[in-house]
Structure formats: C-alpha cells, structure tokens
Design a protein around this motif. Structure first.
Motif, PDB file in Angstrom:
ATOM      1  N   LEU A 296      44.002  -0.774  -9.841  1.00 52.81           N
ATOM      2  CA  LEU A 296      44.449   0.616  -9.794  1.00 52.81           C
ATOM      3  C   LEU A 296      43.380   1.492  -9.155  1.00 52.81           C
ATOM      4  CD1 LEU A 296      45.980   1.039 -13.356  1.00 52.81           C
ATOM      5  CD2 LEU A 296      47.235   0.926 -11.200  1.00 52.81           C
ATOM      6  N   PRO A 297      43.756   2.425  -8.293  1.00 51.64           N
ATOM      7  CA  PRO A 297      42.766   3.352  -7.737  1.00 51.64           C
ATOM      8  C   PRO A 297      42.029   4.092  -8.847  1.00 51.64           C
ATOM      9  CG  PRO A 297      44.865   3.548  -6.578  1.00 51.64           C
ATOM     10  CD  PRO A 297      45.113   2.678  -7.778  1.00 51.64           C
ATOM     11  N   GLY A 298      40.710   4.123  -8.774  1.00 50.52           N
ATOM     12  CA  GLY A 298      39.923   4.831  -9.770  1.00 50.52           C
ATOM     13  C   GLY A 298      39.763   4.100 -11.079  1.00 50.52           C
ATOM     14  N   THR A 299      39.883   2.758 -11.048  1.00 47.72           N
ATOM     15  CA  THR A 299      39.747   1.986 -12.287  1.00 47.72           C
ATOM     16  C   THR A 299      38.418   2.271 -12.979  1.00 47.72           C
ATOM     17  OG1 THR A 299      41.190   0.194 -11.516  1.00 47.72           O
ATOM     18  CG2 THR A 299      39.609  -0.357 -13.237  1.00 47.72           C
ATOM     19  N   GLU A 300      37.344   2.348 -12.186  1.00 51.34           N
ATOM     20  CA  GLU A 300      36.028   2.605 -12.783  1.00 51.34           C
ATOM     21  C   GLU A 300      35.974   3.988 -13.418  1.00 51.34           C
ATOM     22  OE1 GLU A 300      36.582   1.608  -9.745  1.00 51.34           O
ATOM     23  OE2 GLU A 300      35.637  -0.350  -9.474  1.00 51.34           O
ATOM     24  N   LEU A 301      36.586   4.978 -12.752  1.00 55.61           N
ATOM     25  CA  LEU A 301      36.586   6.335 -13.306  1.00 55.61           C
ATOM     26  C   LEU A 301      37.427   6.407 -14.575  1.00 55.61           C
ATOM     27  CD1 LEU A 301      36.987   8.431 -10.020  1.00 55.61           C
ATOM     28  CD2 LEU A 301      34.907   8.082 -11.366  1.00 55.61           C
ATOM     29  N   GLY A 303      37.641   4.066 -16.633  1.00 55.52           N
ATOM     30  CA  GLY A 303      36.880   3.378 -17.670  1.00 55.52           C
ATOM     31  C   GLY A 303      37.622   2.212 -18.299  1.00 55.52           C
ATOM     32  N   LEU A 304      38.519   1.579 -17.561  1.00 58.18           N
ATOM     33  CA  LEU A 304      39.273   0.458 -18.105  1.00 58.18           C
ATOM     34  C   LEU A 304      38.419  -0.810 -18.123  1.00 58.18           C
ATOM     35  CD1 LEU A 304      42.711   0.893 -16.279  1.00 58.18           C
ATOM     36  CD2 LEU A 304      41.903   1.964 -18.403  1.00 58.18           C
ATOM     37  N   ALA A 305      38.436  -1.507 -19.243  1.00 54.02           N
ATOM     38  CA  ALA A 305      37.830  -2.832 -19.318  1.00 54.02           C
ATOM     39  C   ALA A 305      38.897  -3.830 -18.869  1.00 54.02           C
ATOM     40  CB  ALA A 305      37.371  -3.137 -20.743  1.00 54.02           C
ATOM     41  N   THR A 306      38.619  -4.567 -17.807  1.00 55.78           N
ATOM     42  CA  THR A 306      39.658  -5.399 -17.216  1.00 55.78           C
ATOM     43  C   THR A 306      39.028  -6.487 -16.364  1.00 55.78           C
ATOM     44  OG1 THR A 306      41.701  -5.305 -15.898  1.00 55.78           O
ATOM     45  CG2 THR A 306      39.888  -3.900 -15.195  1.00 55.78           C
ATOM     46  N   VAL A 307      39.860  -7.355 -15.815  1.00 56.69           N
ATOM     47  CA  VAL A 307      39.425  -8.351 -14.839  1.00 56.69           C
ATOM     48  C   VAL A 307      39.923  -7.910 -13.469  1.00 56.69           C
ATOM     49  CG1 VAL A 307      39.935 -10.663 -13.961  1.00 56.69           C
ATOM     50  CG2 VAL A 307      39.147 -10.371 -16.283  1.00 56.69           C
ATOM     51  N   ARG A 308      39.025  -7.897 -12.504  1.00 52.87           N
ATOM     52  CA  ARG A 308      39.375  -7.514 -11.144  1.00 52.87           C
ATOM     53  C   ARG A 308      39.808  -8.776 -10.398  1.00 52.87           C
ATOM     54  NH1 ARG A 308      40.182  -6.813  -5.577  1.00 52.87           N
ATOM     55  NH2 ARG A 308      39.973  -4.589  -5.090  1.00 52.87           N
TER      56      ARG A 308
END
Length: 355
Positions: A296-301, A303-308
């Motif tokens: 998703l665009p802005g995943t880091e912003l 703050g999602l904990a996920t697997v890329r």
C-alpha cells in the motif's frame, strides 16, 4: 472500383482502410522501409524515420498486428491475464511486467479479470489472448484451475505468477507463503505474544487460495512456536463477512483472550484498525496487529507491521522465463521457483505488556 486490400491481402476493414502501401506512397519510401520502421528491429535513418512517422500521422494508418503475426508464424507479444489492477499488488505487478517486456523487446497485451472470482471470465480472457496469436502467456490470477490452464496453453509457452503451483506442465514463479508467514510469526513471538488470533478463509476455495495458505501457515508456525492460537474464519471478502470478523476479534481483545491479531492482507488489517478505533480498542496498547503484502502507498507512514512481497522480482523473473521459453526449441525443463519477502516493522506491533 476494386475492393481495397490490406498488406496481408485481406479486405481493408471499416475502421482501418489505410494500408502500408498508402503510408509508403505518402512518405515516398518503399513498403519494406515502412515495415522495418514499424518492427523497430532494424535501424532506419532519422530523416526516413521522420518521413514515415509523419506519413503515419497524416494517413491514420494502424497495422493489423494479428494478421502480421499470423503471416510470420511468430510473435513478440506476451499475453497477460491479470486480476483487477485496482488491487495494489496487481497494479504494481502490471507496471513491472510492462517494464520487463520493454527490456526484452517484447509487447505486452493485457486482459484484466474484473473484481470477483469467476473461472469462466478468466477462461474467456485466455481464449481472447490465444486468438491474438500471442507468443507466450503470463497468468497472474488464482481462480482458473491448473488442469484447465494447462489444456488452454499446451501449445503456447506459459508462466503462472504469484500462486504456488506444482503442475508438471506449468512454469511457475510464486511467493513463498510459508516462509513469508514465518517472518511475521517470528516477529510476533519475539515481542512476547502467546495468545494470538489469526483471521483467514478456512475453506480452500480457489478465489481465496493465497489467503487460505497464508492463514494456514501463520497458524501452524505459531503453534510450532508454542503459542495458543484462536482462528476466526473469513469466508469471503464481502463487507458483511469482514465486519463480522472484526467484531469477533474486538470481542476477543475485550475479553483479554488475545494480545495479538494476525491478518492475511494489509487491507484487512486497515479494516480492523478502523473497527478497533470505533470500538475504543487501542492498537498496539490493547492488541498488536500485523498484515500481509507491504504494497500500500505510504505503508511506512501508516506504521503497519507487515511482510513486503517481492513483486518487482516476481515480475522480472516471470518475464525472463517467458522470454526464454519463447525463443527456445521447446526443450527447456518446467520450472517451479518461489521468492521470499522481507518483514517491515511498524507501530501496530509492540512488545506484550505484563498483565
């Protein structure tokens, strides 16, 4: 007046009555020169290129690519059957495949399956691609059965992208769902969580195969790590089913039966975050939560904990294999390859606080 013919000898269609000969006459060059310019494979001097391009614009000429490929008996076009590009995963995959096609001097012809999971729609899309005499096919959907797919493309090089598949006649480049699930589980267990809920489709029907596999592996790895796991079924992607899932998770958190909730996509995680906020449940103070995709665009912003997921590598390798298959003599072995993503730490996952 004699009926006007296209350059392949067929009658000119109503939508394109201009032939290559008309372009050549307008540019004052030979039809062979126009053909070389359109193929783009043989250098054409710049002054000649400019004359041909100007003539094409003036005449409105559109080449009949299907007839050209049929006459040659070869094709530099790759057909792509892909699910709804509105999904970030498929949108990025599509863009990367276009770049890969250009690098290999191939053309990409795309048929997008509409939202939903309809094998008949995908079968129709495959037929349309085969009718265009494509030289190879990339399949980036999860609904059409492998045996049916194999029957469709027995005479055309094919690579299945994204979904794990061990069919003996189908080349596949997939995402290693087991390894990707292990990345999430390791991070969750390292934060001290032992009472965990996993939400996923627990029926292995084709439309939700990938999410079923993700949830199955998340559950298995958690239990292997000593966690107490509660599973919540998400039988479909309908708003009603997703809302019911979120309500169940919120209830488990309020009862203090779980300290972490694992979801099989980032979109589902976002849906839960909204439901949790409306219910007064705090993330990660009351419950940690993880997703799956990282696209998703802005995943880091966010703050999602996920697997890329390594979508770029998936597209690159898929295009490499289809290109190799298209230029081979048909003796290449069937390949089954898989790729592992990377864990993205985020604010939605925190260490478990003492009770």
């Amino acid at each position: 007046m004699a009926e006007k013919k296209n350059d392949d000898g067929r009658p000119a269609s109503a939508w394109s009555k201009v032939t290559m000969s008309d372009v050549a006459r307008e540019a004052n060059v030979s039809t062979a020169t126009v053909s070389r310019f359109l193929d783009g494979m043989v250098p054409v001097l710049e002054p000649t290129r400019a004359k041909v391009m100007d003539a094409i614009k003036k005449t409105g000429y559109i080449r009949n690519e299907a007839a050209t490929r049929l006459a040659r008996g070869t094709s530099d076009t790759v057909g792509l059957l892909i699910r709804d590009p509105n999904n970030p995963y498929y949108g990025i995959l599509h863009s990367e495949l276009q770049l890969g096609a250009a690098e290999h001097k191939l053309h990409l012809l795309t048929v997008a399956s509409p939202p939903g999971f309809n094998p008949q729609t995908e079968s129709f899309g495959l037929r349309r691609l085969l009718e265009q005499r494509v030289g190879g096919i990339l399949v980036a959907t999860g609904t059409i059965a492998p045996d049916e797919l194999s029957a469709f493309v027995r005479d055309v090089p094919t690579v299945v992208l994204g979904r794990p598949e061990e069919h003996p006649t189908l080349n596949t480049v997939s995402l290693d769902e087991e390894a990707n699930a292990k990345l999430i589980v390791d991070a969750v267990l390292a934060c001290g969580h032992r009472d965990i809920v996993v939400t996923f489709p627990q029926t292995n029907h084709s439309g939700l195969l990938i999410e079923h596999l993700r949830g199955t592996w998340l559950t298995r790895h958690l239990r292997d790590g000593g966690a107490n796991v509660i599973t919540v079924d998400t039988p479909s992607l309908s708003p009603a089913d997703l809302e019911a899932t979120h309500r169940q998770v919120v209830g488990l958190v309020r009862e203090r039966r779980v300290s972490a909730a694992l979801f099989t996509s980032d979109m589902k995680l976002l849906g839960f975050l909204k439901a949790a906020q409306e219910a007064g449940v705090r993330v990660p103070e009351d419950v940690s939560a993880t997703g799956f995709d990282g696209l998703l665009p802005g995943t880091e912003l966010l703050g999602l904990a996920t697997v890329r997921l390594p979508v770029e590598a998936l597209a690159r390798r898929g295009m490499e294999i289809i290109h190799e298959e298209m230029v081979s003599d048909g003796t290449l072995p069937v390949r089954h390859e898989s790729l592992v993503g990377s864990f993205l730490p985020g604010r939605t996952l925190a260490s478990r606080l003492p009770q």
